[in-house]
Write an enzyme that holds these catalytic residues in place. Structure first.
Site, short mmCIF file in Angstrom:
data_model
loop_
_atom_site.label_atom_id
_atom_site.label_comp_id
_atom_site.label_asym_id
_atom_site.label_seq_id
_atom_site.Cartn_x
_atom_site.Cartn_y
_atom_site.Cartn_z
N HIS A 203 0.82 -1.21 0.00
CA HIS A 203 0.00 0.00 0.00
C HIS A 203 0.86 1.26 0.00
CE1 HIS A 203 -4.18 -1.65 1.37
NE2 HIS A 203 -3.68 -2.29 0.33
N HIS B 56 -2.43 1.58 -8.96
CA HIS B 56 -2.71 1.98 -10.33
C HIS B 56 -3.97 2.81 -10.48
CE1 HIS B 56 0.23 -1.15 -11.36
NE2 HIS B 56 0.23 -0.70 -12.61
N THR C 179 1.29 5.77 -11.47
CA THR C 179 1.07 5.43 -10.07
C THR C 179 0.30 6.53 -9.35
OG1 THR C 179 2.14 4.83 -7.99
CG2 THR C 179 3.30 6.41 -9.38
N ASP D 151 8.52 5.53 1.11
CA ASP D 151 8.41 6.73 1.94
C ASP D 151 7.31 6.68 2.99
OD1 ASP D 151 6.25 6.89 0.26
OD2 ASP D 151 6.88 8.72 -0.77
N SER E 189 4.11 6.24 2.69
CA SER E 189 2.92 7.01 2.31
C SER E 189 1.63 6.35 2.79
CB SER E 189 2.88 7.21 0.79
OG SER E 189 2.78 5.96 0.12
N ARG F 160 -5.18 -8.40 -14.68
CA ARG F 160 -4.29 -7.25 -14.53
C ARG F 160 -2.95 -7.47 -15.23
NH1 ARG F 160 -8.16 -4.67 -14.18
NH2 ARG F 160 -9.09 -3.85 -12.26
N ARG G 160 -1.80 -5.32 -18.63
CA ARG G 160 -0.66 -4.42 -18.46
C ARG G 160 0.57 -4.91 -19.22
NH1 ARG G 160 -1.71 -3.84 -11.96
NH2 ARG G 160 -3.68 -2.67 -12.13
#
Length: 590
Positions: free
Chosen positions: A139, A144, A188, A195, A197, A448, A452
């Protein structure tokens, strides 16, 4: 360069003829280094342009930005939100599958016949925190996004009990600024950087709402989570809709850790402002998560002696942790002292995570369907739940019923599922989103990769310098699974990457396949060595002396025990916090 190329060639030959996992540790480690050199040379591809420039924030030199800009000072947009996913395969092999090929073989049929969990297959060397951890990290790494327009329509067999006919699958959100030629690209919704996020958020509104009034801390309510007014800012139709008790435990743990870091920094560096305390604590917390993933989680799930040594060498260098502490860092050599504090390297390709990296992290079989909650006092089972009872709308109810220390203990005592065929969580094949839409996540996972442009299993192996499987028996190493795959695919070259990864025999100590490991050989180091906050700016002047000490002195065990000291008896004698914990008994003091 000639010597490095010769060594890489020799490593490839040894790997193909013997296999790195069958070699003595020192030789196997040398082979992995050589393979990494080969992969850096042939398996890094830039997908192209990045978003337009954004205003430069005030403290960008010594703090992570919310959107991931200005990590690389020469290319401030590198890795930021809105950047494209890169590739580990040449563009000619990255075209999405379309038309009848996209649904051949039928992904719903594969889900039902090859993935459905009939009997739970446990991964007995791991605990359930290991499963929650990788979702927690994913996460942070990538998202996407999807669109509902022109969904894929998956044909259903007459005996398929799917409740909503026909089955419609949302498409991946397209690149808003696609190239006129070449394969499709995707962007993204998170930064590509490591980091944290998933804790701090990617929007200004969420990040601001999560902040406490002073000392740089985060707001945490009585359940240990962000207050409801902060949660209300999340889009439950996005990745936030995947929230469950396992994620709640780790979110709470590292929000608490952020606040503990703030308190420590304020005591050691009283001149820091509230904003500086927040920024420094985020740097330290993110680096600690990266360290835990490198030296705790990864060695637990790929517990081969060679890979355990290799992952610790990524962080501590060949000299190791003890010698490194005594010597300090007299050079910037990543090989001797580890990647943190070495020079930043992109290997001639702008940094990004890749579609292939996303594909091999499809590890949903780790999640059980059924859960037992235990008392930390006496190991007694106090409640049993199925996965939907632990999902996003029920998280707060479960946290209100069971103390968080008991939940951590329960996850530490339980096993995740093995990453293999016939072990996909039933509840994820028939889950419902918050809006009531039914979803088969196994079918979505297969589509997916196809949409992709991620190559199928045999082509993927070829592009990563591995021998393709000539027969289904060679792929699986046995006959029963081989017959099942042959019945669905007929042609060995049609086998989907995910199916091949789940079906192939694993190296000793491995929780996932050797084919998937090739991507990790390349990307596990790249995530660290391309990030200036783990390399050139991993230093006292950026993190503070107290912050650097905190990273050095802590790991998953110390984080758990700082916030839940009552877990000490369960962790006593456990070598890795992601391995099964000890059962406490009534005589054990807590």
């Amino acid at each position: 360069m000639r010597i490095a190329a010769l060594a890489a060639w020799l490593a490839e030959r040894l790997d193909r003829s013997v296999g790195w996992s069958r070699l003595p540790t020192v030789i196997g480690l040398g082979v992995l280094v050589g393979l990494r050199h080969q992969l850096r040379t042939a398996n890094l591809y830039d997908s192209g342009s990045v978003p337009a420039d954004t205003p430069r924030p005030g403290d960008y030199l010594v703090a992570r930005t919310r959107d991931g800009t200005y990590n690389d000072l020469a290319n401030p947009q590198m890795g930021a939100i809105g950047c494209r996913f890169g590739r580990n395969v040449p563009p000619a092999y990255a075209y999405p599958e379309t038309g009848s090929r996209l649904l051949d073989p039928n992904p719903r049929l594969i889900s039902r016949k090859l993935l459905t969990r009939e009997t739970f297959q446990p991964a007995t060397t791991l605990n359930l925190l290991a499963a929650a951890w990788i979702q927690f990290e994913v996460h942070d790494w990538f998202s996407h996004g999807s669109v509902t327009s022109q969904p894929f329509v998956v044909p259903l067999q007459d005996d398929d009990p799917w409740p909503d006919r026909p089955m419609r699958i949302e498409r991946t959100a397209p690149d808003p600024n696609p190239e006129p030629t070449g394969p499709a690209t995707f962007t993204t919704q998170d930064s590509h950087w490591w980091d944290a996020s998933q804790i701090y958020g990617t929007t200004a509104e969420f990040a601001s709402s999560l902040r406490a009034p002073d000392k740089g801390k985060l707001r945490i309510d009585e359940t240990g989570l962000p207050p409801p007014d902060v949660e209300a800012l999340l889009d439950l139709n996005s990745t936030a809709g995947n929230f469950w008790v396992g994620l709640a435990l780790l979110h709470s743990l590292f929000m608490r850790e952020h606040n503990a870091i703030c308190t420590h920094l304020a005591q050691r560096h009283p001149h820091l402002s509230d904003q500086q305390l927040y920024d420094k604590a985020r740097l330290v917390n993110a680096a600690l998560m990266a360290k835990i993933h490198t030296i705790d989680w990864t060695p637990a799930i790929i517990a081969h002696p060679t890979t355990v040594y290799a992952m610790r060498a990524n962080w501590f260098g060949l000299l190791g942790e003890r010698i490194g502490r005594r010597l300090g860092r007299p050079t910037r050599s990543a090989l001797l002292h580890g990647i943190p504090g070495s020079r930043t390297r992109h290997h001639d390709v702008p940094y990004s995570l890749t579609e292939e990296f996303v594909a091999v992290y499809r590890m949903h079989p780790l999640i059980p369907d059924e859960f037992a909650f235990r008392s930390l006092r006496d190991d007694r089972v106090t409640a049993r739940h199925e996965l939907p009872d632990l999902s996003v709308l029920n998280v707060r109810a479960r946290l209100a019923e069971t103390p968080m220390a008991d939940l951590f203990y329960s996850f530490g005592r339980a096993h995740p599922g093995a990453i293999s065929l016939h072990n996909f969580p039933r509840h994820l094949q028939e889950m419902r989103r918050v809006d009531g839409t039914p979803v088969d996540l196994a079918t979505i996972d297969l589509i997916r990769s196809r949409e992709r442009g991620v190559p199928r299993y045999n082509e993927f192996r070829t592009l990563f310098r591995l021998k393709p499987a000539a027969t289904f028996e060679e792929l699986t190493g046995e006959t029963t699974l081989a017959a099942e795959l042959r019945d669905i695919y007929d042609d060995i070259d049609l086998v989907d990457l995910m199916i091949g990864l789940y079906a192939e025999p694993k190296p000793r100590g491995f929780g996932f396949s050797d084919t998937a490991f090739r991507v990790f050989i390349l990307m596990a180091t790249r995530r660290l060595e391309s990030d200036r906050f783990f390399t050139a700016d991993f230093r006292d002047e950026v993190y503070t002396t107290a912050g650097m000490d905190w990273i050095r002195d802590n790991d998953m065990r110390s984080v758990l025990l700082r916030h839940f000291p009552e877990l000490a008896p369960a962790l006593a004698g456990v070598a890795n916090p992601f391995a099964p914990w000890r059962a406490v008994d009534q005589k054990t003091p807590t």
